[in-house]
Design a protein around this motif. Structure first.
Motif, PDB file in Angstrom:
ATOM      1  N   THR A   1      60.420  -4.096   4.737  1.00 28.36           N
ATOM      2  CA  THR A   1      61.082  -3.001   4.518  1.00 28.36           C
ATOM      3  C   THR A   1      62.218  -3.295   3.594  1.00 28.36           C
ATOM      4  OG1 THR A   1      60.364  -1.917   6.341  1.00 28.36           O
ATOM      5  CG2 THR A   1      61.983  -0.946   5.196  1.00 28.36           C
ATOM      6  N   PRO A   2      62.375  -3.290   2.100  1.00 25.84           N
ATOM      7  CA  PRO A   2      63.478  -3.809   1.476  1.00 25.84           C
ATOM      8  C   PRO A   2      64.858  -3.157   2.003  1.00 25.84           C
ATOM      9  CG  PRO A   2      61.718  -3.256   0.017  1.00 25.84           C
ATOM     10  CD  PRO A   2      61.317  -3.000   1.332  1.00 25.84           C
ATOM     11  N   GLU A   3      64.900  -1.825   2.408  1.00 25.68           N
ATOM     12  CA  GLU A   3      66.107  -1.188   2.748  1.00 25.68           C
ATOM     13  C   GLU A   3      66.533  -1.811   3.989  1.00 25.68           C
ATOM     14  OE1 GLU A   3      63.432   0.722   2.486  1.00 25.68           O
ATOM     15  OE2 GLU A   3      63.602   1.056   0.416  1.00 25.68           O
ATOM     16  N   LEU A   4      65.749  -2.235   4.729  1.00 27.89           N
ATOM     17  CA  LEU A   4      66.182  -2.921   6.186  1.00 27.89           C
ATOM     18  C   LEU A   4      66.583  -4.279   6.037  1.00 27.89           C
ATOM     19  CD1 LEU A   4      66.214  -2.671   9.148  1.00 27.89           C
ATOM     20  CD2 LEU A   4      63.886  -2.995   9.408  1.00 27.89           C
ATOM     21  N   ALA A   5      65.725  -5.139   5.100  1.00 26.91           N
ATOM     22  CA  ALA A   5      66.177  -6.197   4.621  1.00 26.91           C
ATOM     23  C   ALA A   5      67.332  -6.506   4.376  1.00 26.91           C
ATOM     24  CB  ALA A   5      64.987  -6.881   3.723  1.00 26.91           C
ATOM     25  N   GLU A   6      67.724  -5.453   3.463  1.00 27.12           N
ATOM     26  CA  GLU A   6      69.460  -5.549   2.970  1.00 27.12           C
ATOM     27  C   GLU A   6      70.407  -5.590   4.116  1.00 27.12           C
ATOM     28  OE1 GLU A   6      71.923  -2.662   0.039  1.00 27.12           O
ATOM     29  OE2 GLU A   6      70.005  -3.197  -0.514  1.00 27.12           O
ATOM     30  N   VAL A   7      70.067  -4.488   5.058  1.00 27.85           N
ATOM     31  CA  VAL A   7      71.108  -4.187   6.277  1.00 27.85           C
ATOM     32  C   VAL A   7      71.048  -5.285   7.099  1.00 27.85           C
ATOM     33  CG1 VAL A   7      71.411  -2.782   8.166  1.00 27.85           C
ATOM     34  CG2 VAL A   7      70.784  -1.612   6.275  1.00 27.85           C
ATOM     35  N   TYR A   8      69.789  -5.819   7.225  1.00 27.40           N
ATOM     36  CA  TYR A   8      69.606  -7.186   8.020  1.00 27.40           C
ATOM     37  C   TYR A   8      70.603  -8.278   7.428  1.00 27.40           C
ATOM     38  CZ  TYR A   8      67.256 -10.666  10.779  1.00 27.40           C
ATOM     39  OH  TYR A   8      67.096 -11.561  11.964  1.00 27.40           O
ATOM     40  N   ALA A   9      70.344  -8.464   6.135  1.00 25.99           N
ATOM     41  CA  ALA A   9      70.913  -9.623   5.516  1.00 25.99           C
ATOM     42  C   ALA A   9      72.512  -9.400   5.595  1.00 25.99           C
ATOM     43  CB  ALA A   9      70.653  -9.548   3.975  1.00 25.99           C
ATOM     44  N   GLN A  10      72.914  -8.144   5.529  1.00 24.05           N
ATOM     45  CA  GLN A  10      74.439  -8.039   5.486  1.00 24.05           C
ATOM     46  C   GLN A  10      74.854  -8.385   6.895  1.00 24.05           C
ATOM     47  OE1 GLN A  10      74.886  -3.843   4.734  1.00 24.05           O
ATOM     48  NE2 GLN A  10      74.363  -4.028   2.459  1.00 24.05           N
ATOM     49  N   GLY A  11      74.355  -8.536   8.057  1.00 26.38           N
ATOM     50  CA  GLY A  11      74.668  -8.827   9.297  1.00 26.38           C
ATOM     51  C   GLY A  11      74.671 -10.333   9.381  1.00 26.38           C
ATOM     52  N   GLN A  12      74.064 -11.104   8.586  1.00 26.48           N
ATOM     53  CA  GLN A  12      73.720 -12.462   8.800  1.00 26.48           C
ATOM     54  C   GLN A  12      74.943 -13.290   8.846  1.00 26.48           C
ATOM     55  OE1 GLN A  12      70.914 -12.092  10.456  1.00 26.48           O
ATOM     56  NE2 GLN A  12      70.413 -14.199  10.011  1.00 26.48           N
ATOM     57  N   PRO A  13      75.861 -12.771   7.951  1.00 27.81           N
ATOM     58  CA  PRO A  13      77.144 -13.722   7.700  1.00 27.81           C
ATOM     59  C   PRO A  13      77.910 -13.764   9.235  1.00 27.81           C
ATOM     60  CG  PRO A  13      76.934 -12.726   5.993  1.00 27.81           C
ATOM     61  CD  PRO A  13      75.872 -11.984   6.669  1.00 27.81           C
ATOM     62  N   GLY A  14      77.857 -12.565   9.823  1.00 26.13           N
ATOM     63  CA  GLY A  14      78.796 -12.325  11.147  1.00 26.13           C
ATOM     64  C   GLY A  14      78.006 -12.937  12.282  1.00 26.13           C
ATOM     65  N   ALA A  15      76.700 -13.000  12.383  1.00 25.64           N
ATOM     66  CA  ALA A  15      75.830 -13.656  12.980  1.00 25.64           C
ATOM     67  C   ALA A  15      75.851 -15.117  13.186  1.00 25.64           C
ATOM     68  CB  ALA A  15      74.449 -13.295  13.122  1.00 25.64           C
ATOM     69  N   THR A  16      75.995 -15.588  11.793  1.00 22.59           N
ATOM     70  CA  THR A  16      76.240 -17.148  11.445  1.00 22.59           C
ATOM     71  C   THR A  16      77.495 -17.424  12.270  1.00 22.59           C
ATOM     72  OG1 THR A  16      74.635 -16.930   9.745  1.00 22.59           O
ATOM     73  CG2 THR A  16      75.966 -18.841   9.994  1.00 22.59           C
TER      74      THR A  16
ATOM     75  N   GLU B   1      87.555 -16.273  13.862  1.00 24.34           N
ATOM     76  CA  GLU B   1      88.229 -16.033  12.601  1.00 24.34           C
ATOM     77  C   GLU B   1      89.066 -17.533  12.388  1.00 24.34           C
ATOM     78  OE1 GLU B   1      90.015 -14.491  16.470  1.00 24.34           O
ATOM     79  OE2 GLU B   1      88.296 -14.123  15.150  1.00 24.34           O
ATOM     80  N   THR B   2      88.792 -18.473  13.052  1.00 23.33           N
ATOM     81  CA  THR B   2      89.551 -19.749  12.972  1.00 23.33           C
ATOM     82  C   THR B   2      88.561 -20.992  12.249  1.00 23.33           C
ATOM     83  OG1 THR B   2      89.276 -20.836  14.966  1.00 23.33           O
ATOM     84  CG2 THR B   2      91.302 -19.332  14.707  1.00 23.33           C
ATOM     85  N   ILE B   3      87.317 -20.631  12.188  1.00 19.04           N
ATOM     86  CA  ILE B   3      86.336 -21.517  11.698  1.00 19.04           C
ATOM     87  C   ILE B   3      86.196 -21.468  10.134  1.00 19.04           C
ATOM     88  CG2 ILE B   3      84.046 -22.168  11.955  1.00 19.04           C
ATOM     89  CD1 ILE B   3      83.996 -20.808  14.543  1.00 19.04           C
ATOM     90  N   ASP B   4      86.188 -22.376   9.791  1.00 14.76           N
ATOM     91  CA  ASP B   4      86.263 -22.363   8.001  1.00 14.76           C
ATOM     92  C   ASP B   4      84.719 -22.199   7.565  1.00 14.76           C
ATOM     93  OD1 ASP B   4      84.600 -25.492   7.450  1.00 14.76           O
ATOM     94  OD2 ASP B   4      85.994 -25.679   9.082  1.00 14.76           O
ATOM     95  N   ALA B   5      84.460 -21.799   6.122  1.00 17.00           N
ATOM     96  CA  ALA B   5      83.253 -21.262   5.745  1.00 17.00           C
ATOM     97  C   ALA B   5      82.341 -22.503   5.777  1.00 17.00           C
ATOM     98  CB  ALA B   5      83.538 -20.835   4.521  1.00 17.00           C
ATOM     99  N   GLU B   6      82.646 -23.729   5.711  1.00 19.24           N
ATOM    100  CA  GLU B   6      81.432 -24.960   5.685  1.00 19.24           C
ATOM    101  C   GLU B   6      81.083 -24.660   7.133  1.00 19.24           C
ATOM    102  OE1 GLU B   6      79.187 -27.853   4.282  1.00 19.24           O
ATOM    103  OE2 GLU B   6      80.133 -26.182   3.193  1.00 19.24           O
ATOM    104  N   THR B   7      81.749 -25.002   8.230  1.00 19.30           N
ATOM    105  CA  THR B   7      81.369 -24.929   9.387  1.00 19.30           C
ATOM    106  C   THR B   7      80.609 -23.889   9.695  1.00 19.30           C
ATOM    107  OG1 THR B   7      83.322 -26.436  10.084  1.00 19.30           O
ATOM    108  CG2 THR B   7      82.046 -25.174  11.736  1.00 19.30           C
ATOM    109  N   ILE B   8      80.822 -22.619   9.226  1.00 14.78           N
ATOM    110  CA  ILE B   8      79.942 -21.470   9.758  1.00 14.78           C
ATOM    111  C   ILE B   8      78.491 -21.532   8.854  1.00 14.78           C
ATOM    112  CG2 ILE B   8      79.533 -19.080   9.106  1.00 14.78           C
ATOM    113  CD1 ILE B   8      82.472 -18.699   9.390  1.00 14.78           C
ATOM    114  N   ARG B   9      78.522 -22.187   7.699  1.00 13.29           N
ATOM    115  CA  ARG B   9      77.394 -22.252   7.032  1.00 13.29           C
ATOM    116  C   ARG B   9      76.495 -23.480   7.388  1.00 13.29           C
ATOM    117  NH1 ARG B   9      73.887 -21.384   3.364  1.00 13.29           N
ATOM    118  NH2 ARG B   9      73.121 -22.870   2.096  1.00 13.29           N
ATOM    119  N   THR B  10      77.204 -24.574   8.100  1.00 17.01           N
ATOM    120  CA  THR B  10      76.261 -25.766   8.408  1.00 17.01           C
ATOM    121  C   THR B  10      76.160 -25.537  10.083  1.00 17.01           C
ATOM    122  OG1 THR B  10      78.381 -26.896   8.712  1.00 17.01           O
ATOM    123  CG2 THR B  10      77.021 -26.990   6.513  1.00 17.01           C
ATOM    124  N   VAL B  11      77.248 -25.533  10.726  1.00 21.82           N
ATOM    125  CA  VAL B  11      77.005 -25.426  12.226  1.00 21.82           C
ATOM    126  C   VAL B  11      76.368 -24.298  12.645  1.00 21.82           C
ATOM    127  CG1 VAL B  11      78.173 -25.564  14.478  1.00 21.82           C
ATOM    128  CG2 VAL B  11      78.817 -27.322  12.507  1.00 21.82           C
ATOM    129  N   GLY B  12      76.907 -23.014  12.317  1.00 24.88           N
ATOM    130  CA  GLY B  12      76.644 -21.814  12.492  1.00 24.88           C
ATOM    131  C   GLY B  12      74.912 -21.572  12.182  1.00 24.88           C
TER     132      GLY B  12
END
Length: 190
Positions: free
Chosen positions: A112-127, A140-151
């Protein structure tokens, strides 16, 4: 409680009892004590109602898990790692239907493309939440690289371990095996 709220509660109940794909309009209407036509009037479709019920249930469920994690008083290190994984594994055992629903949400998003979009919007917070879980730091103290890799790696690890606990709990890894496996993987990088 109005029909809209009753439908949402009924849909949540059906998701837990039957799952996304097996829940019918009749099931939801019966659980809610309203007419089947009310679903279309209030939500537009069965799918829209089930998606809202699923996201709402997952938010409630995640808030409970986060509250349990926040109570951990172990400092960073092996004991905290073990405490986190014991809590997560216990959560899988006690909330199997919600974990299944989260996997069903992922599968529905693939169709479902609409649901995929909503799901994708939640991924940065989940990561970011997964990075915080792994590091023991505030999101809020974790840098973007740590979120992208470790998360991202922590999310993959949690998803995989949860699938193992749901599929074959008698042979799924516990905290010690997970730690040993990670050490073994790290050793392959040297």
């Amino acid at each position: 409680m109005g029909n809209r709220e009753a439908l949402l509660d009924g849909a949540k109940q059906c998701l837990l009892e039957k799952g996304y794909d097996r829940t019918t309009v009749r099931d939801i209407a019966t659980a809610a004590g309203v007419s089947m036509a009310a679903i279309g009037y209030h939500y537009g479709s069965r799918e829209a109602l089930l998606q809202q019920a699923l996201f709402s249930s997952l938010e409630d469920w995640d808030a409970g898990l986060q509250a349990q994690l926040a109570k951990l008083d172990e400092p960073k290190g092996p004991k905290r790692f073990e405490a986190i994984w014991n809590l997560l594994i216990d959560h899988v055992k006690r909330n199997r239907t919600m974990w299944m629903a989260s996997f069903e949400l992922f599968m529905q998003a693939q169709r479902t493309p609409e649901l995929a979009e909503v799901y994708a919007q939640g991924q940065p917070g989940a990561t970011a939440a997964m990075a915080a879980l792994a590091t023991g730091e505030l999101e809020e103290t974790i840098d973007a690289e740590t979120i992208r890799t470790v998360g991202s790696v922590q999310m993959a690890l949690v998803s995989g371990v949860v699938m193992q606990w749901m599929s074959y709990p008698d042979n799924a890894p516990g905290p010690q095996e997970i730690a040993a496996g990670l050490r073994g993987l790290v050793a392959t990088l040297d």
